[in-house]
Design an enzyme around this catalytic site. Structure first.
Site, PDB file in Angstrom:
ATOM      1  N   ALA A 508      26.415   0.617  -9.561  1.00  0.00           N
ATOM      2  CA  ALA A 508      28.106   1.322 -10.469  1.00  0.00           C
ATOM      3  C   ALA A 508      28.468   0.239 -11.842  1.00  0.00           C
ATOM      4  O   ALA A 508      28.491   0.241 -12.818  1.00  0.00           O
ATOM      5  CB  ALA A 508      28.441   1.850  -9.563  1.00  0.00           C
ATOM      6  N   MET A 678      34.639   1.292 -18.456  1.00  0.00           N
ATOM      7  CA  MET A 678      33.063   1.365 -19.297  1.00  0.00           C
ATOM      8  C   MET A 678      33.090   1.629 -20.440  1.00  0.00           C
ATOM      9  O   MET A 678      32.182   0.974 -20.959  1.00  0.00           O
ATOM     10  CB  MET A 678      32.100   2.212 -17.669  1.00  0.00           C
ATOM     11  CG  MET A 678      32.507   3.156 -18.275  1.00  0.00           C
ATOM     12  SD  MET A 678      31.193   4.509 -17.157  1.00  0.00           S
ATOM     13  CE  MET A 678      29.817   4.295 -18.236  1.00  0.00           C
ATOM     14  N   THR A 701      35.301   3.322  -8.630  1.00  0.00           N
ATOM     15  CA  THR A 701      35.186   1.494 -10.664  1.00  0.00           C
ATOM     16  C   THR A 701      35.321   1.313 -12.027  1.00  0.00           C
ATOM     17  O   THR A 701      36.007   1.000 -12.879  1.00  0.00           O
ATOM     18  CB  THR A 701      35.125   0.313  -9.028  1.00  0.00           C
ATOM     19  OG1 THR A 701      33.287   0.757  -8.783  1.00  0.00           O
ATOM     20  CG2 THR A 701      35.654   0.555  -7.738  1.00  0.00           C
ATOM     21  N   CYS A 702      34.414   2.220 -12.264  1.00  0.00           N
ATOM     22  CA  CYS A 702      33.751   2.342 -13.062  1.00  0.00           C
ATOM     23  C   CYS A 702      35.115   2.631 -14.026  1.00  0.00           C
ATOM     24  O   CYS A 702      35.459   2.328 -15.557  1.00  0.00           O
ATOM     25  CB  CYS A 702      32.731   3.370 -13.405  1.00  0.00           C
ATOM     26  SG  CYS A 702      31.510   1.998 -13.051  1.00  0.00           S
ATOM     27  N   PHE A 703      36.158   3.407 -13.951  1.00  0.00           N
ATOM     28  CA  PHE A 703      37.055   4.774 -14.097  1.00  0.00           C
ATOM     29  C   PHE A 703      38.364   3.952 -14.269  1.00  0.00           C
ATOM     30  O   PHE A 703      39.714   4.048 -14.215  1.00  0.00           O
ATOM     31  CB  PHE A 703      37.020   5.580 -14.674  1.00  0.00           C
ATOM     32  CG  PHE A 703      35.944   6.337 -15.226  1.00  0.00           C
ATOM     33  CD1 PHE A 703      35.132   6.255 -16.341  1.00  0.00           C
ATOM     34  CD2 PHE A 703      34.597   7.081 -13.846  1.00  0.00           C
ATOM     35  CE1 PHE A 703      33.707   6.805 -16.697  1.00  0.00           C
ATOM     36  CE2 PHE A 703      33.623   7.201 -14.380  1.00  0.00           C
ATOM     37  CZ  PHE A 703      33.297   7.498 -15.602  1.00  0.00           C
TER      38      PHE A 703
END
Length: 735
Positions: A508, A678, A701-703
């Site tokens: 991710a 991201m 975690t990407c957002f």
């Protein structure tokens, strides 16, 4: 027959009465400690006397069992001498612990005493057959076994030594047969485990209840009242030669089922997979969860363990908090005291306890270096503008022993003397230059644009592997010297350092778009997605797209519903391991030169980041001011509880929370208003998760997103958040 228990009944009674008095109101706690402490922990107390007796008994038993092991090992060497030609015996020597599983003490003993015999092999053969025949006439005593574990061999088929002349010698089979010979002798002569002979289950049950009661008192010193009894439990259930014996029998069971025994890992081979992810590719489909990744070992973590080890682990897990409180307050090093068994089960230990043990072991390595070589300090004469290159040239030819010595820095053209300040400045400068794009060693990940991973195109720099080895040494040396670096890497890279399996969710942060496509593949039917893929991946190198097969002729093998899980594993393996295999190997070669892998592997990936970069200062009010809410608002009861819980966390817990929701403990330079996601700047978000209040919080975690269920009470919300950040570092805790 098991002997009767000789445990002093007054000890059980004292513990029981202490537990009942401790269960009274909190206001009575001071009286409890004042009245009970002298009787509970004095030199003449039942606890102290019981512990001293156990230590004496264990010393005597260790000496007796040592003689048994020496006898068994010499007999095994006799068998090897009889079966393997003289020219091949070096590879099968008895003192090779990897082949025999002997303790260091036993191996050292045999190293000094065993010499190859000049007598004919036939005489050894007769001697061994005679011994085995005698042993088999006296069956070994019945011992408790873990469920499903095979019984030890009752006989050893020994072929005529001359019958194999002229034929290839199967060294591995001979060593396995010799190991069976040793097991037969040990099983017949070794004393039963002390925890089995002593009927102390009632004592440990009462001890557990008392520990729970003391834990509720809110006084960390109160648990010390029962420290001698806790030490006694660990002494009785410690790992010893019996543990190795039972592990061998467990491995025999696994082999009988056609699987790999425990410890069979590609990590021991530097040319093998750098992560167990590679081995997961060949795991049968039925052994994976619905997302196509290896099933969590926690579901069967006690399967195959000896009864003794399983009992110890259950006790330690149940009383983990109190156990860590005791370890924080004891002055005896973890590796030398009664709790040394925990070195092999560091999951039970808190980060600060692990770090204390880690620093003690590093200091011991430094002291050994000084004792052997004296204080041979290394002077670095470098220019500030070329600090990376100069440091690389100065240190590349230094041995690993020299690298464990003291460094001092002299900057060209400056008169300052290094009393520690210049060394700290050198670490800062070189750590910054490691990520200089001109060296092409690392690049930021698109997931957060903050953490770094090895650059698969680093070969553009002809010396890139030498540089990676230097970087590995540099980071390990910083840890060794207890200097913090402004270096933040991807989770998968930390896992490579620790020798841990890489999880597909680690993708991710490294390639969010690819990760989302993998999840879609696993969650939906391929026909519904309209995807036409093969067992290959496309690789971009300097603007040129090439196809790399994941299996032989993979570009001609279509991805189907039946093999899509294999595709996910192989594709993740290629991107997180295969594409940067040489870079990781060079880095680890340098890193392990200074810090042995078994020592660094006591940490998990989140703790390793904190070890390298330190605990951040997390400003809760700044985070609160830069938070967005979805289906919640600032006045929601759960949101008020949430911020109250975060304020109650210590710095280590706050750092782990930040790692949980953003993927790294790094705090943006200008505060949380500059938090990256991201797609660029992305504030922290809290989304309401209405699926169930029995679920743990989930992070994306990407957002920088936290899915928070509407828990009914503050205590439940705080407990669930702590459980998520402490235990759920991947899988269902992250997305």
């Amino acid at each position: 027959a098991r002997p009767e228990s000789h445990v002093d009944p007054s000890l059980v009674a004292a513990l029981a009465s202490h537990g009942m008095s401790a269960s009274s109101s909190r206001s009575s706690a001071p009286d409890l400690r004042l009245v009970s402490s002298r009787a509970m922990i004095g030199k003449s107390s039942s606890q102290a006397v019981f512990l001293r007796l156990l230590k004496m008994l264990q010393h005597v038993r260790d000496d007796m069992n040592q003689e048994t092991y020496t006898l068994a090992s010499k007999c095994m060497q006799t068998y090897i001498d009889a079966k393997i030609p003289q020219g091949e015996k070096k590879e099968a020597t008895i003192v090779d612990r990897r082949a025999t599983g002997l303790s260091e003490r036993t191996a050292a003993h045999l190293q000094g005493h065993h010499t190859p015999s000049s007598e004919p092999a036939s005489s050894h053969q007769e001697e061994l057959e005679s011994l085995l025949s005698t042993l088999q006439e006296t069956p070994a005593p019945s011992r408790p076994r873990a469920e499903g574990v095979v019984e030890p061999p009752t006989s050893l088929p020994i072929d005529d030594a001359e019958s194999s002349e002229g034929k290839p010698v199967d060294v591995e089979k001979i060593k396995r047969d010799a190991e069976r010979c040793r097991i037969l002798i040990v099983e017949s002569l070794m004393l039963p485990r002390l925890s089995w002979q002593l009927e102390t289950d009632e004592l440990w049950d009462v001890l557990g209840k008392c520990l729970v009661t003391l834990g509720k008192m809110g006084d960390n010193r109160a648990v010390l009242l029962l420290q001698p009894a806790v030490e006694a439990f660990f002494l009785v259930h410690r790992e010893d030669e019996h543990t190795r014996l039972e592990q061998f029998l467990s491995d025999e069971t696994v082999r009988a089922e056609g699987k790999k025994p425990s410890g069979a890992s590609g990590h021991d081979d530097v040319d093998g997979p750098l992560s167990p992810l590679a081995m997961a590719a060949s795991t049968p489909m039925g052994e994976h969860d619905g997302l196509g990744v290896p099933a969590s070992p926690s579901a069967s973590s006690l399967t195959g363990l000896s009864m003794n080890t399983a009992k110890f682990l259950k006790f330690a897990e149940t009383h983990r908090t109190i156990l860590n409180q005791i370890l924080r307050q004891t002055t005896t090093p973890l590796s030398q005291g009664p709790f040394s068994v925990l070195v092999n089960h560091t999951r039970i230990l808190d980060f600060d306890v692990k770090r204390q043990h880690f620093r003690h072991e590093l200091n011991r390595l430094a002291e050994d270096h000084v004792r052997r070589r004296g204080r041979d300090d290394i002077g670095l004469h470098i220019k500030r503008e070329s600090a990376f290159e100069d440091s690389y040239r100065e240190l590349r030819h230094r041995s690993k022993e020299e690298m464990r010595g003291r460094l001092y820095v002299v900057f060209d053209g400056e008169e300052g003397q290094d009393a520690g300040g210049l060394l700290r400045e050198w670490y800062i400068i070189v750590a910054r230059d490691i990520f200089n794009p001109n060296y092409a060693l690392f690049h930021t990940t698109p997931g957060d644009r903050v953490t770094y991973m090895p650059n698969p195109l680093s070969y553009y720099n002809s010396d890139h592997l030498l540089y990676f080895k230097f970087v590995g040494r540099f980071i390990a040396k910083a840890i060794f010297d207890d200097k913090l670096l402004d270096c933040y890497f991807t989770r998968s890279f930390y896992k490579h350092i620790l020798g841990k399996a890489v999880h597909y969710s680690d993708m991710a942060a490294e390639d969010p778009t690819f990760y989302k496509s993998l999840r879609s593949m696993l969650e939906y039917h391929l026909n519904d997605l309209g995807l036409e893929l093969t067992l290959s991946v496309e690789v971009q190198e300097f603007g040129v797209t090439t196809v790399r097969d994941l299996v032989p002729d993979g570009h001609n093998i279509p991805v189907t519903e039946e093999n899509k899980h294999d595709y996910v594993r192989l594709a993740c393996q290629e991107k997180m391991t295969g594409a940067i295999r040489k870079q990781i190997k060079a880095f680890l070669e340098g890193f392990y030169d200074i810090i042995p892998r078994p020592l660094i592997s006591i940490f998990n990936e989140q703790e390793l980041e904190l070890l390298i970069s330190g605990l951040p200062t997390v400003d809760i009010e700044d985070l609160r001011a830069n938070t967005e809410y979805v289906k919640y608002n600032l006045n929601s009861m759960q949101i008020q509880w949430f911020w109250r819980a975060l304020r109650s966390f210590d710095q280590a817990q706050r750092a782990k929370f930040l790692q949980f929701v953003t993927g790294t403990s790094k705090v943006p330079l200008h505060g949380f208003s500059e938090l990256e996601g991201m797609n660029g700047p992305q504030k922290f978000q809290i989304h309401r998760d209405d699926r169930s209040t029995g679920r743990l919080p989930c992070a994306h975690t990407c957002f920088n997103q936290l899915d928070l269920p509407p828990y009914e009470t503050y205590d439940k919300l705080r407990t669930m958040i702590l459980l998520a950040i402490e235990e759920c570092t991947e899988g269902f805790g992250l997305a």
